[in-house]
Design a protein around this motif. Structure first.
Motif, PDB file in Angstrom:
ATOM      1  N   GLY A   1       1.652  12.090   1.470  1.00  0.00           N
ATOM      2  CA  GLY A   1       2.088  12.096   0.083  1.00  0.00           C
ATOM      3  C   GLY A   1       1.509  13.230  -0.728  1.00  0.00           C
ATOM      4  N   SER A   2       0.382  13.796  -0.283  1.00  0.00           N
ATOM      5  CA  SER A   2      -0.217  14.906  -1.018  1.00  0.00           C
ATOM      6  C   SER A   2       0.554  16.206  -0.816  1.00  0.00           C
ATOM      7  CB  SER A   2      -1.673  15.105  -0.574  1.00  0.00           C
ATOM      8  OG  SER A   2      -1.753  15.400   0.805  1.00  0.00           O
ATOM      9  N   THR A   3       1.405  16.247   0.209  1.00  0.00           N
ATOM     10  CA  THR A   3       2.192  17.454   0.468  1.00  0.00           C
ATOM     11  C   THR A   3       3.698  17.186   0.433  1.00  0.00           C
ATOM     12  OG1 THR A   3       1.963  17.042   2.861  1.00  0.00           O
ATOM     13  CG2 THR A   3       0.378  18.541   1.841  1.00  0.00           C
ATOM     14  N   TRP A   4       4.126  15.939   0.715  1.00  0.00           N
ATOM     15  CA  TRP A   4       5.539  15.580   0.700  1.00  0.00           C
ATOM     16  C   TRP A   4       5.865  14.822  -0.571  1.00  0.00           C
ATOM     17  CZ3 TRP A   4       6.856  13.257   6.184  1.00  0.00           C
ATOM     18  CH2 TRP A   4       6.501  14.191   7.155  1.00  0.00           C
ATOM     19  N   ARG A   5       7.143  14.552  -0.765  1.00  0.00           N
ATOM     20  CA  ARG A   5       7.559  13.643  -1.817  1.00  0.00           C
ATOM     21  C   ARG A   5       7.128  12.222  -1.449  1.00  0.00           C
ATOM     22  NH1 ARG A   5       8.829  15.491  -6.585  1.00  0.00           N
ATOM     23  NH2 ARG A   5      10.024  13.564  -6.904  1.00  0.00           N
ATOM     24  N   GLY A   6       6.877  11.387  -2.448  1.00  0.00           N
ATOM     25  CA  GLY A   6       6.385  10.047  -2.188  1.00  0.00           C
ATOM     26  C   GLY A   6       7.321   9.211  -1.332  1.00  0.00           C
TER      27      GLY A   6
ATOM     28  N   THR B   1       0.831  -1.209   0.000  1.00  0.00           N
ATOM     29  CA  THR B   1       0.000   0.000   0.000  1.00  0.00           C
ATOM     30  C   THR B   1       0.860   1.250   0.000  1.00  0.00           C
ATOM     31  OG1 THR B   1      -1.742  -1.168   1.221  1.00  0.00           O
ATOM     32  CG2 THR B   1      -1.834   1.234   1.215  1.00  0.00           C
ATOM     33  N   LEU B   2       1.875   1.267   0.841  1.00  0.00           N
ATOM     34  CA  LEU B   2       2.771   2.418   0.918  1.00  0.00           C
ATOM     35  C   LEU B   2       3.501   2.639  -0.402  1.00  0.00           C
ATOM     36  CD1 LEU B   2       4.430   2.115   4.444  1.00  0.00           C
ATOM     37  CD2 LEU B   2       2.918   3.910   3.640  1.00  0.00           C
ATOM     38  N   TRP B   3       4.003   1.567  -0.976  1.00  0.00           N
ATOM     39  CA  TRP B   3       4.748   1.682  -2.226  1.00  0.00           C
ATOM     40  C   TRP B   3       3.853   2.210  -3.343  1.00  0.00           C
ATOM     41  CZ3 TRP B   3       4.353  -1.082  -6.914  1.00  0.00           C
ATOM     42  CH2 TRP B   3       5.389  -0.829  -7.821  1.00  0.00           C
ATOM     43  N   LEU B   4       2.636   1.702  -3.420  1.00  0.00           N
ATOM     44  CA  LEU B   4       1.720   2.128  -4.473  1.00  0.00           C
ATOM     45  C   LEU B   4       1.352   3.601  -4.336  1.00  0.00           C
ATOM     46  CD1 LEU B   4      -0.695  -0.943  -4.675  1.00  0.00           C
ATOM     47  CD2 LEU B   4       0.954  -0.210  -6.410  1.00  0.00           C
ATOM     48  N   VAL B   5       1.020   4.029  -3.110  1.00  0.00           N
ATOM     49  CA  VAL B   5       0.638   5.433  -2.907  1.00  0.00           C
ATOM     50  C   VAL B   5       1.820   6.354  -3.163  1.00  0.00           C
ATOM     51  CG1 VAL B   5      -0.161   7.138  -1.228  1.00  0.00           C
ATOM     52  CG2 VAL B   5      -1.218   4.889  -1.301  1.00  0.00           C
ATOM     53  N   GLY B   6       2.999   6.000  -2.635  1.00  0.00           N
ATOM     54  CA  GLY B   6       4.177   6.843  -2.830  1.00  0.00           C
ATOM     55  C   GLY B   6       4.537   6.993  -4.294  1.00  0.00           C
ATOM     56  N   ARG B   7       4.510   5.893  -5.033  1.00  0.00           N
ATOM     57  CA  ARG B   7       4.831   5.958  -6.455  1.00  0.00           C
ATOM     58  C   ARG B   7       3.775   6.749  -7.225  1.00  0.00           C
ATOM     59  NH1 ARG B   7       4.829   0.849 -10.520  1.00  0.00           N
ATOM     60  NH2 ARG B   7       2.600   1.196 -10.217  1.00  0.00           N
ATOM     61  N   ALA B   8       2.501   6.521  -6.883  1.00  0.00           N
ATOM     62  CA  ALA B   8       1.420   7.213  -7.584  1.00  0.00           C
ATOM     63  C   ALA B   8       1.479   8.721  -7.360  1.00  0.00           C
ATOM     64  CB  ALA B   8       0.075   6.655  -7.126  1.00  0.00           C
ATOM     65  N   MET B   9       1.784   9.132  -6.125  1.00  0.00           N
ATOM     66  CA  MET B   9       1.848  10.561  -5.829  1.00  0.00           C
ATOM     67  C   MET B   9       2.972  11.237  -6.617  1.00  0.00           C
ATOM     68  SD  MET B   9      -0.558  11.458  -3.840  1.00  0.00           S
ATOM     69  CE  MET B   9      -1.858  10.523  -3.048  1.00  0.00           C
ATOM     70  N   ASP B  10       4.105  10.560  -6.720  1.00  0.00           N
ATOM     71  CA  ASP B  10       5.214  11.121  -7.503  1.00  0.00           C
ATOM     72  C   ASP B  10       4.864  11.187  -8.982  1.00  0.00           C
ATOM     73  OD1 ASP B  10       6.905  11.730  -5.452  1.00  0.00           O
ATOM     74  OD2 ASP B  10       8.075   9.890  -5.568  1.00  0.00           O
ATOM     75  N   GLU B  11       4.219  10.153  -9.489  1.00  0.00           N
ATOM     76  CA  GLU B  11       3.832  10.147 -10.900  1.00  0.00           C
ATOM     77  C   GLU B  11       2.804  11.235 -11.197  1.00  0.00           C
ATOM     78  OE1 GLU B  11       2.447   6.236 -11.728  1.00  0.00           O
ATOM     79  OE2 GLU B  11       4.464   5.398 -11.979  1.00  0.00           O
ATOM     80  N   ASP B  12       1.864  11.424 -10.291  1.00  0.00           N
ATOM     81  CA  ASP B  12       0.818  12.432 -10.509  1.00  0.00           C
ATOM     82  C   ASP B  12       1.393  13.841 -10.568  1.00  0.00           C
ATOM     83  OD1 ASP B  12      -1.038  10.431 -10.573  1.00  0.00           O
ATOM     84  OD2 ASP B  12      -1.854  10.806  -8.570  1.00  0.00           O
ATOM     85  N   ARG B  13       2.466  14.083  -9.816  1.00  0.00           N
ATOM     86  CA  ARG B  13       3.063  15.423  -9.812  1.00  0.00           C
ATOM     87  C   ARG B  13       3.619  15.802 -11.186  1.00  0.00           C
ATOM     88  NH1 ARG B  13       4.513  13.883  -4.467  1.00  0.00           N
ATOM     89  NH2 ARG B  13       3.766  15.386  -2.934  1.00  0.00           N
ATOM     90  N   HIS B  14       3.978  14.814 -11.974  1.00  0.00           N
ATOM     91  CA  HIS B  14       4.605  15.078 -13.271  1.00  0.00           C
ATOM     92  C   HIS B  14       3.733  14.608 -14.436  1.00  0.00           C
ATOM     93  CE1 HIS B  14       8.179  15.963 -10.931  1.00  0.00           C
ATOM     94  NE2 HIS B  14       8.093  14.776 -10.367  1.00  0.00           N
ATOM     95  N   SER B  15       2.486  14.317 -14.165  1.00  0.00           N
ATOM     96  CA  SER B  15       1.604  13.785 -15.192  1.00  0.00           C
ATOM     97  C   SER B  15       0.692  14.873 -15.749  1.00  0.00           C
ATOM     98  CB  SER B  15       0.764  12.645 -14.614  1.00  0.00           C
ATOM     99  OG  SER B  15      -0.254  12.267 -15.509  1.00  0.00           O
TER     100      SER B  15
END
Length: 225
Positions: A149-154, A63-77
């Motif tokens: 993750g919505s405010t920090w890096r993933g 769960t942590l890995w998925l959310v962290g990766r998704a948040m980083d991807e969304d920032r650049h998508s």
């Protein structure tokens, strides 16, 4: 919301990380239970809780890995930026990421426990207990990951929530760990393994999940900000 949840679920099963976690968790839990590494008395009486705890850790990590990766991807998508500008916007994206990651984590936790329990030497946890505790643990971890993750890096959010998971192992509410109401509140807010599926524990966890998600939505920002 649902497209994000579906995309997160699909990415979980396509990634080798999920299957590596399943294999590592299954071997670790089976070995610890059968070798009685942590047993202080009867091995059989401790294999069930050990199986559940190991499975929940695997689900929490996914769960942590998925959310962290998704948040980083969304920032650049560019797609995420466009979607945030339309309905349901940022709220739908965050809730979708949370739902998809939490569902994937809970499913992997149940699969891990079933694989560990396939050995005759390990007690199989009750199905309802395993399902309810796995779902709530993954949802709790996912809510914290979305909030940070919505405010920090993933990566930073993932590490912070994992440290919270470690702190969640402590018996909060019992002296010397803030005995009383303050400790129980802290214990409910901190993510961590649970081997009891009683209504009070599930109620506290549910309230914490809802509260964390509401705070996440209140603090949420578009992907490009």
């Amino acid at each position: 919301m649902w497209p994000y949840a579906s995309a997160t679920l699909k990415s979980a099963w396509r990634s080798p990380v999920s299957w590596v976690l399943l294999a590592l968790g299954a071997f670790t839990g089976w070995f610890a239970a059968t070798a009685a590494i942590l047993a202080l008395s009867d091995v059989g009486s401790q294999s069930g809780p050990l199986t559940i705890s190991t499975a929940q850790l695997v689900g929490a990590l996914l769960t942590l890995w998925l959310v962290g990766r998704a948040m980083d991807e969304d920032r650049h998508s560019g797609f995420a930026q466009a979607a945030d500008a339309s309905g349901p916007g940022v709220s739908g994206r965050l809730l979708g990421r949370w739902a998809g990651a939490s569902a994937a984590g809970a499913i992997l936790a149940v699969l891990t426990a079933l694989v560990i329990s396939s050995s005759a030497a390990v007690n199989r946890p009750a199905s309802l207990l395993l399902l309810s505790t796995s779902i709530m643990r993954a949802a709790h971890v996912g809510a914290w990951a979305v909030l940070l993750g919505s405010t920090w890096r993933g990566g930073g959010a993932t590490l912070a929530v994992f440290l919270m998971w470690v702190l969640g192992h402590l018996p909060w509410g019992v002296d010397p760990f803030l005995g009383g109401a303050h400790g129980r509140v802290l214990g409910a807010l901190l993510p961590g393994p649970a081997t009891a599926g009683d209504a009070v524990s599930l109620g506290y966890t549910s309230a914490a999940v809802v509260g964390l998600l509401l705070i996440s939505l209140a603090l949420s920002r578009p992907a490009d900000s």
